[in-house]
Design a protein around this motif. Sequence first.
Motif, PDB file in Angstrom:
ATOM      1  N   ILE A   1       1.213  -1.038   0.446  1.00  0.00           N
ATOM      2  CA  ILE A   1       0.235  -0.369   0.134  1.00  0.00           C
ATOM      3  C   ILE A   1       0.682   1.158   0.044  1.00  0.00           C
ATOM      4  CG2 ILE A   1      -1.651   1.468   0.827  1.00  0.00           C
ATOM      5  CD1 ILE A   1      -3.037  -1.405   2.373  1.00  0.00           C
ATOM      6  N   THR A   2       1.599   1.081   0.444  1.00  0.00           N
ATOM      7  CA  THR A   2       2.689   1.948   0.602  1.00  0.00           C
ATOM      8  C   THR A   2       3.407   2.987  -0.606  1.00  0.00           C
ATOM      9  OG1 THR A   2       3.132   2.020   2.862  1.00  0.00           O
ATOM     10  CG2 THR A   2       5.017   3.507   1.962  1.00  0.00           C
ATOM     11  N   ASP A   3       4.323   1.577  -1.595  1.00  0.00           N
ATOM     12  CA  ASP A   3       4.067   1.161  -2.692  1.00  0.00           C
ATOM     13  C   ASP A   3       3.381   1.664  -3.482  1.00  0.00           C
ATOM     14  OD1 ASP A   3       6.844   0.747  -1.771  1.00  0.00           O
ATOM     15  OD2 ASP A   3       6.368  -1.627  -2.128  1.00  0.00           O
ATOM     16  N   LEU A   4       1.960   2.172  -3.391  1.00  0.00           N
ATOM     17  CA  LEU A   4       1.391   2.530  -4.289  1.00  0.00           C
ATOM     18  C   LEU A   4       0.946   3.173  -4.114  1.00  0.00           C
ATOM     19  CD1 LEU A   4      -1.074   2.017  -5.872  1.00  0.00           C
ATOM     20  CD2 LEU A   4      -2.656   1.405  -4.285  1.00  0.00           C
ATOM     21  N   SER A   5       1.070   4.238  -3.076  1.00  0.00           N
ATOM     22  CA  SER A   5       0.239   5.341  -2.360  1.00  0.00           C
ATOM     23  C   SER A   5       2.198   6.476  -3.249  1.00  0.00           C
ATOM     24  CB  SER A   5       0.611   6.039  -1.092  1.00  0.00           C
ATOM     25  OG  SER A   5       1.319   5.528  -0.129  1.00  0.00           O
ATOM     26  N   SER A   6       2.752   5.492  -2.951  1.00  0.00           N
ATOM     27  CA  SER A   6       4.094   6.389  -3.459  1.00  0.00           C
ATOM     28  C   SER A   6       4.455   6.965  -5.226  1.00  0.00           C
ATOM     29  CB  SER A   6       5.595   5.814  -3.249  1.00  0.00           C
ATOM     30  OG  SER A   6       6.284   6.426  -4.067  1.00  0.00           O
ATOM     31  N   ARG A   7       3.806   5.425  -5.590  1.00  0.00           N
ATOM     32  CA  ARG A   7       3.411   6.121  -6.868  1.00  0.00           C
ATOM     33  C   ARG A   7       2.733   7.045  -7.556  1.00  0.00           C
ATOM     34  NH1 ARG A   7       5.522   0.357  -7.125  1.00  0.00           N
ATOM     35  NH2 ARG A   7       2.819  -0.391  -6.731  1.00  0.00           N
ATOM     36  N   MET A   8       1.366   6.827  -6.829  1.00  0.00           N
ATOM     37  CA  MET A   8       0.817   7.857  -7.007  1.00  0.00           C
ATOM     38  C   MET A   8       1.417   9.414  -7.051  1.00  0.00           C
ATOM     39  SD  MET A   8      -2.774   6.038  -5.700  1.00  0.00           S
ATOM     40  CE  MET A   8      -3.723   7.580  -5.523  1.00  0.00           C
ATOM     41  N   ARG A   9       2.579   9.428  -5.726  1.00  0.00           N
ATOM     42  CA  ARG A   9       2.953  11.052  -5.134  1.00  0.00           C
ATOM     43  C   ARG A   9       3.406  11.260  -6.082  1.00  0.00           C
ATOM     44  NH1 ARG A   9       7.377  11.729  -3.270  1.00  0.00           N
ATOM     45  NH2 ARG A   9       7.794  13.806  -1.437  1.00  0.00           N
ATOM     46  N   THR A  10       4.358  10.213  -7.053  1.00  0.00           N
ATOM     47  CA  THR A  10       5.039  10.756  -7.792  1.00  0.00           C
ATOM     48  C   THR A  10       4.258  11.617  -9.388  1.00  0.00           C
ATOM     49  OG1 THR A  10       7.076   9.083  -7.379  1.00  0.00           O
ATOM     50  CG2 THR A  10       6.881   9.987  -9.978  1.00  0.00           C
ATOM     51  N   LEU A  11       3.159  10.696  -9.651  1.00  0.00           N
ATOM     52  CA  LEU A  11       2.398  10.785 -11.058  1.00  0.00           C
ATOM     53  C   LEU A  11       2.089  12.124 -10.159  1.00  0.00           C
ATOM     54  CD1 LEU A  11       0.993  10.633 -13.363  1.00  0.00           C
ATOM     55  CD2 LEU A  11      -1.048   8.903 -11.755  1.00  0.00           C
ATOM     56  N   LEU A  12       0.881  12.432  -9.017  1.00  0.00           N
ATOM     57  CA  LEU A  12       0.854  13.798  -8.828  1.00  0.00           C
ATOM     58  C   LEU A  12       1.844  14.942  -9.162  1.00  0.00           C
ATOM     59  CD1 LEU A  12      -1.193  13.432  -6.428  1.00  0.00           C
ATOM     60  CD2 LEU A  12      -2.338  13.941  -7.436  1.00  0.00           C
ATOM     61  N   LEU A  13       2.994  14.687  -8.196  1.00  0.00           N
ATOM     62  CA  LEU A  13       4.122  15.730  -8.864  1.00  0.00           C
ATOM     63  C   LEU A  13       4.723  16.095 -10.272  1.00  0.00           C
ATOM     64  CD1 LEU A  13       6.117  14.425  -6.118  1.00  0.00           C
ATOM     65  CD2 LEU A  13       4.627  16.813  -5.908  1.00  0.00           C
ATOM     66  N   HIS A  14       4.423  14.841 -10.891  1.00  0.00           N
ATOM     67  CA  HIS A  14       4.590  14.846 -12.550  1.00  0.00           C
ATOM     68  C   HIS A  14       3.837  15.942 -13.154  1.00  0.00           C
ATOM     69  CE1 HIS A  14       7.439  11.360 -13.142  1.00  0.00           C
ATOM     70  NE2 HIS A  14       8.076  12.512 -11.712  1.00  0.00           N
ATOM     71  N   ILE A  15       2.209  15.885 -12.902  1.00  0.00           N
ATOM     72  CA  ILE A  15       1.326  16.242 -13.512  1.00  0.00           C
ATOM     73  C   ILE A  15       1.289  17.651 -13.302  1.00  0.00           C
ATOM     74  CG2 ILE A  15      -1.217  16.751 -13.742  1.00  0.00           C
ATOM     75  CD1 ILE A  15      -1.319  13.727 -13.130  1.00  0.00           C
ATOM     76  N   GLY A  16       2.105  18.100 -12.021  1.00  0.00           N
ATOM     77  CA  GLY A  16       1.539  19.642 -11.243  1.00  0.00           C
ATOM     78  C   GLY A  16       3.117  20.313 -12.137  1.00  0.00           C
ATOM     79  N   ASP A  17       3.942  19.656 -12.317  1.00  0.00           N
ATOM     80  CA  ASP A  17       5.318  20.231 -12.804  1.00  0.00           C
ATOM     81  C   ASP A  17       4.787  20.370 -14.154  1.00  0.00           C
ATOM     82  OD1 ASP A  17       6.600  20.013  -9.905  1.00  0.00           O
ATOM     83  OD2 ASP A  17       6.957  18.597 -10.657  1.00  0.00           O
ATOM     84  N   GLY A  18       4.128  19.879 -14.781  1.00  0.00           N
ATOM     85  CA  GLY A  18       4.366  20.362 -15.769  1.00  0.00           C
ATOM     86  C   GLY A  18       2.801  20.733 -16.260  1.00  0.00           C
ATOM     87  N   ALA A  19       2.179  21.640 -15.664  1.00  0.00           N
ATOM     88  CA  ALA A  19       1.109  21.955 -16.432  1.00  0.00           C
ATOM     89  C   ALA A  19       1.407  23.997 -16.721  1.00  0.00           C
ATOM     90  CB  ALA A  19       0.146  22.698 -15.059  1.00  0.00           C
ATOM     91  N   GLY A  20       2.386  24.105 -16.499  1.00  0.00           N
ATOM     92  CA  GLY A  20       3.121  25.574 -16.660  1.00  0.00           C
ATOM     93  C   GLY A  20       3.897  25.882 -18.202  1.00  0.00           C
ATOM     94  N   ASP A  21       3.976  24.313 -18.768  1.00  0.00           N
ATOM     95  CA  ASP A  21       4.985  24.396 -19.834  1.00  0.00           C
ATOM     96  C   ASP A  21       4.167  23.721 -20.943  1.00  0.00           C
ATOM     97  OD1 ASP A  21       7.423  24.529 -17.919  1.00  0.00           O
ATOM     98  OD2 ASP A  21       7.413  22.415 -17.512  1.00  0.00           O
ATOM     99  N   PRO A  22       4.292  24.469 -22.182  1.00  0.00           N
ATOM    100  CA  PRO A  22       3.990  23.798 -23.508  1.00  0.00           C
ATOM    101  C   PRO A  22       4.117  22.089 -23.526  1.00  0.00           C
ATOM    102  CG  PRO A  22       5.850  25.507 -24.131  1.00  0.00           C
ATOM    103  CD  PRO A  22       5.923  25.128 -22.776  1.00  0.00           C
ATOM    104  N   THR A  23       2.750  21.449 -23.118  1.00  0.00           N
ATOM    105  CA  THR A  23       3.116  20.333 -23.547  1.00  0.00           C
ATOM    106  C   THR A  23       2.491  19.627 -24.407  1.00  0.00           C
ATOM    107  OG1 THR A  23       2.510  20.500 -20.550  1.00  0.00           O
ATOM    108  CG2 THR A  23       2.375  18.508 -21.744  1.00  0.00           C
TER     109      THR A  23
END
Length: 401
Positions: A170-192
């Motif tokens: 469960i902890t590993d699953l939450s870690s992967r979800m956390r990484t995905l959320l950070l990746h999504i947020g970091d790319g919001a202001g860039d040309p995608t």
Amino acid sequence: MTQALAPLRQLVRRHREPAVVQAFRSTAAAVVSYVVALRLSSEPAPLTAPLTALLVVQVTLYTTLTTGIRRVNSVVAGVLLAIGFSALVGLTWWSLGLIILASLVVGRIVRAGEFVPEVAISAMLVLGVTRVADTAWDRVLETLIGAAVGLAFNVLFVPPVWVGPASDAITDLSSRMRTLLLHIGDGAGDPTTVEKAAARLHEARRLDNDVVLVDAALRQAEDSLRLNPRVREGTMFRLVLRTGLDTLEICAVVLRVSCRTLTDLAKVRGEEPLLRPQAAHALQELYRHLAVAVEAFAQLITAQVSANAEVAESRLADELGIARRSRDTLAVLLSQEAEAHPREWQLYGALLTEADRVLDELGVDKRSERLMEELDRHARARRERHPRLHRMAERVGVSRI
């Protein structure tokens, strides 16, 4: 020499993993059953006993007890069929086909369940090694010895509780979800590009496979808690982890939908950034706090192992509070985005709706409500399954979850 011993050191480090424990337990039970069969059976090599022990011994006591009877039924039925065939016709190509067909039919009759093929396997093994009916009866004795040793082995040496591996999953699953959320947020202001947004979508879809793996680990943990004398509050442990995984699974689905929304937005915006700088920063802040909240939620539901529930709950509440404020800020900025790009207002609204769903699912009150519903459902199911036992418990004033 050091490289040669590396696999052994790795095995020692993984001694608590289910596969490693199962290997050692099955081996020990098979050897013990073989030694016992050597003394009680007239066969020089009573291999049916360790074969049955291998089939009966499972990674949890609950699985051993629930599947052991069906396995014994399947093996004994196959041995008895082989006795009859060895006395009448022996082993030929047509008798082999006939015994396989008869074994599959008999397996259904004796309700061997998923072990129906083992009826045919046992019959073929016995028919192949003996053609004398008197000798084949030793196979029945060996089967009973192997089954008894296998069952006794798990009763006397109770298997470990597998809550730890399930909590780690469960902890590993939450870690992967956390990484995905950070990746999504970091790319919001860039040309995608659409390809980059689609890559995030595929990353979110892979969470479905992760959820399946966690579910398998959790099922094993649930089985290890059932009928286990080491555990007093097994029901509570199971329900906390199960309801927690349900919440994370819902959040994973919402994340996948959010990635789909951002992919659609990338198709519309083309070479332009997905959002203007202020809105992109607000989205990044929201997703950053959601990422921490997901991680804190996983720590909270696994706190029965890590023993820091209060810290995790406080951290979760703080992050959700900040995330809600970030969401309100984002709502104002996305309304301005919708005015500038009216054709995309549905996508902006979808992003807010999806964020609201994650915030709601991770809420402490929502978790308590879901847990109480599961406890009530479990109690009702147990009353319906054992009404007499429940009435007796009420009479003596016993109340147990």
